[in-house]
Write a protein that holds these residues in place. Structure first.
Motif, PDB file in Angstrom:
ATOM      1  N   ARG A   1      52.009  41.299  33.198  1.00 45.64           N
ATOM      2  CA  ARG A   1      52.180  42.448  32.898  1.00 45.64           C
ATOM      3  C   ARG A   1      51.074  42.760  31.878  1.00 45.64           C
ATOM      4  NH1 ARG A   1      55.018  44.607  28.102  1.00 45.64           N
ATOM      5  NH2 ARG A   1      55.580  46.934  28.485  1.00 45.64           N
ATOM      6  N   GLY A   2      50.523  43.948  32.231  1.00 40.56           N
ATOM      7  CA  GLY A   2      49.249  44.341  31.214  1.00 40.56           C
ATOM      8  C   GLY A   2      48.452  45.092  31.943  1.00 40.56           C
ATOM      9  N   SER A   3      47.225  45.430  31.697  1.00 42.90           N
ATOM     10  CA  SER A   3      46.255  46.219  32.037  1.00 42.90           C
ATOM     11  C   SER A   3      44.999  45.442  32.547  1.00 42.90           C
ATOM     12  CB  SER A   3      45.677  47.062  31.027  1.00 42.90           C
ATOM     13  OG  SER A   3      45.200  46.527  30.006  1.00 42.90           O
ATOM     14  N   VAL A   4      44.058  46.138  33.406  1.00 38.13           N
ATOM     15  CA  VAL A   4      42.976  45.300  33.846  1.00 38.13           C
ATOM     16  C   VAL A   4      42.079  45.027  32.962  1.00 38.13           C
ATOM     17  CG1 VAL A   4      41.014  45.709  35.509  1.00 38.13           C
ATOM     18  CG2 VAL A   4      42.930  47.067  36.000  1.00 38.13           C
ATOM     19  N   GLU A   5      42.148  45.582  31.846  1.00 36.21           N
ATOM     20  CA  GLU A   5      41.284  44.912  30.602  1.00 36.21           C
ATOM     21  C   GLU A   5      41.564  43.506  30.365  1.00 36.21           C
ATOM     22  OE1 GLU A   5      40.699  49.288  30.715  1.00 36.21           O
ATOM     23  OE2 GLU A   5      42.419  47.821  30.967  1.00 36.21           O
ATOM     24  N   ASP A   6      43.115  43.197  30.368  1.00 34.10           N
ATOM     25  CA  ASP A   6      43.338  41.852  29.997  1.00 34.10           C
ATOM     26  C   ASP A   6      42.828  40.750  30.995  1.00 34.10           C
ATOM     27  OD1 ASP A   6      44.907  43.170  28.240  1.00 34.10           O
ATOM     28  OD2 ASP A   6      46.720  43.222  29.612  1.00 34.10           O
ATOM     29  N   LEU A   7      42.254  40.952  32.015  1.00 28.30           N
ATOM     30  CA  LEU A   7      41.863  39.997  32.982  1.00 28.30           C
ATOM     31  C   LEU A   7      40.186  39.938  32.916  1.00 28.30           C
ATOM     32  CD1 LEU A   7      43.946  40.949  36.411  1.00 28.30           C
ATOM     33  CD2 LEU A   7      44.270  39.238  34.818  1.00 28.30           C
ATOM     34  N   ALA A   8      39.493  40.494  31.871  1.00 22.48           N
ATOM     35  CA  ALA A   8      38.054  40.087  31.480  1.00 22.48           C
ATOM     36  C   ALA A   8      37.504  38.750  31.454  1.00 22.48           C
ATOM     37  CB  ALA A   8      37.813  41.012  30.254  1.00 22.48           C
ATOM     38  N   GLY A   9      36.780  38.353  32.211  1.00 24.47           N
ATOM     39  CA  GLY A   9      36.196  37.315  32.395  1.00 24.47           C
ATOM     40  C   GLY A   9      36.651  36.408  33.879  1.00 24.47           C
ATOM     41  N   ARG A  10      37.719  37.011  34.499  1.00 26.35           N
ATOM     42  CA  ARG A  10      38.306  36.383  35.865  1.00 26.35           C
ATOM     43  C   ARG A  10      37.447  37.268  36.840  1.00 26.35           C
ATOM     44  NH1 ARG A  10      44.519  35.602  36.129  1.00 26.35           N
ATOM     45  NH2 ARG A  10      43.843  34.738  38.011  1.00 26.35           N
ATOM     46  N   ARG A  11      37.304  36.394  37.940  1.00 23.68           N
ATOM     47  CA  ARG A  11      36.874  36.909  39.344  1.00 23.68           C
ATOM     48  C   ARG A  11      37.629  36.695  40.564  1.00 23.68           C
ATOM     49  NH1 ARG A  11      34.281  38.625  35.486  1.00 23.68           N
ATOM     50  NH2 ARG A  11      32.045  38.690  35.002  1.00 23.68           N
ATOM     51  N   PHE A  12      37.586  37.734  41.259  1.00 25.27           N
ATOM     52  CA  PHE A  12      38.346  37.885  42.414  1.00 25.27           C
ATOM     53  C   PHE A  12      37.673  37.837  43.751  1.00 25.27           C
ATOM     54  CE2 PHE A  12      41.219  38.680  38.840  1.00 25.27           C
ATOM     55  CZ  PHE A  12      42.148  38.121  38.995  1.00 25.27           C
ATOM     56  N   ASP A  13      38.163  37.424  44.756  1.00 22.24           N
ATOM     57  CA  ASP A  13      37.365  37.745  46.125  1.00 22.24           C
ATOM     58  C   ASP A  13      37.760  38.895  46.678  1.00 22.24           C
ATOM     59  OD1 ASP A  13      36.218  34.906  46.339  1.00 22.24           O
ATOM     60  OD2 ASP A  13      38.380  34.274  46.348  1.00 22.24           O
ATOM     61  N   LEU A  14      38.958  39.540  46.439  1.00 19.62           N
ATOM     62  CA  LEU A  14      39.518  40.853  46.742  1.00 19.62           C
ATOM     63  C   LEU A  14      40.338  41.276  45.840  1.00 19.62           C
ATOM     64  CD1 LEU A  14      40.495  41.311  50.621  1.00 19.62           C
ATOM     65  CD2 LEU A  14      41.675  42.283  48.611  1.00 19.62           C
ATOM     66  N   ILE A  15      40.284  42.767  45.627  1.00 21.28           N
ATOM     67  CA  ILE A  15      41.273  43.391  44.805  1.00 21.28           C
ATOM     68  C   ILE A  15      41.627  44.771  45.766  1.00 21.28           C
ATOM     69  CG2 ILE A  15      41.264  44.961  42.631  1.00 21.28           C
ATOM     70  CD1 ILE A  15      39.061  43.260  41.355  1.00 21.28           C
ATOM     71  N   LEU A  16      43.113  44.755  45.402  1.00 20.58           N
ATOM     72  CA  LEU A  16      44.038  45.858  46.077  1.00 20.58           C
ATOM     73  C   LEU A  16      44.570  46.621  44.922  1.00 20.58           C
ATOM     74  CD1 LEU A  16      46.250  43.622  48.392  1.00 20.58           C
ATOM     75  CD2 LEU A  16      44.430  44.887  49.221  1.00 20.58           C
TER      76      LEU A  16
END
Length: 232
Positions: free
Chosen positions: A100-115
């Motif tokens: 639960r949270g916003s995109v900003e909470d994931l700063a520093g992480r990397r993903f191969d695909l975002i939906l």
């Protein structure tokens, strides 16, 4: 050339709408969900990839990505959506990390695909509602409150060969989204289009939409598009 998709086909198991459990107010899978699921399916094998589903709602797309072999993180600002996704993942026997949270909470992480199937419906109010079911679709007077935020944040969460797939209404500016992503250094294009009859939300504000010249006096269909973007 973008594909013309019929958005009324059922989602593949285990995410068929009649199998999903939702708390009140959580967005139910609809034509936009199906359209984005089709684009995800064409990405091919997701085994071993890290996938982020932004605005997961009931978790339909997150479950589908996990079913295709991805390691999935599902994100939503709604506590009810997060719990709905957790329960649906448990019922389907799939492992999904729900936050639960916003995109900003994931700063520093990397993903191969975002939906993302974000709120994108133009609304009379300048800001999206802070609570209630309408938070899942109302997105300010131009429908871009969340889309523009995604354009600022999502590219930084993608790995070097990462892909962003998002669905929106043409009413909220397809070209504006393409230009925004290209300005962020991404190659972006429309891959799918579908025309659907106006639903209850749009029908409830037809006069306002016509006054803003977002639709014509005789228009009855909404165009949905899937945009695919990747780093240049």
């Amino acid at each position: 050339m973008a594909r013309l998709i019929t958005p009324d086909a059922p989602l593949a198991r285990p995410v068929a709408p009649d199998r999903l459990w939702r708390l009140p107010g959580v967005y139910a899978p609809q034509a936009d969900t199906r359209l984005l699921a089709g684009a995800l399916r064409r990405e091919g094998a997701l085994s071993g990839l890290d996938v982020l589903d932004i605005g997961t709602g009931s978790g339909a797309l997150a479950l589908y990505a996990a079913h295709l072999g991805a390691r999935v993180t599902a994100l939503d600002v709604s506590r009810r959506a997060v719990w709905s996704t957790r329960i649906n993942a448990w019922r389907a026997g799939l492992r999904i990390s729900t936050l639960r949270g916003s995109v900003e909470d994931l700063a520093g992480r990397r993903f191969d695909l975002i939906l993302s199937n974000p709120p994108y419906v133009p609304a009379p109010r300048p800001l999206p509602p802070g609570r209630g079911a309408a938070r899942a679709w109302d997105a300010g007077t131009d429908g871009r409150h969340v889309l523009d935020r995604l354009g600022r944040t999502a590219p930084a969460l993608l790995g070097p060969h990462g892909v962003l797939l998002l669905v929106q209404s043409a009413l909220s500016g397809t070209e504006a989204t393409l230009e925004m992503l290209e300005a962020a250094g991404m190659r972006a294009r429309v891959t799918d289009r579908a025309a659907i009859p106006y639903g209850p939300v749009l029908r409830s504000r037809l006069d306002w939409l016509r006054a803003r010249r977002l639709i014509g006096p005789d228009d009855t269909m909404e165009e949905l598009v899937v945009i695919r973007a990747e780093h240049s």
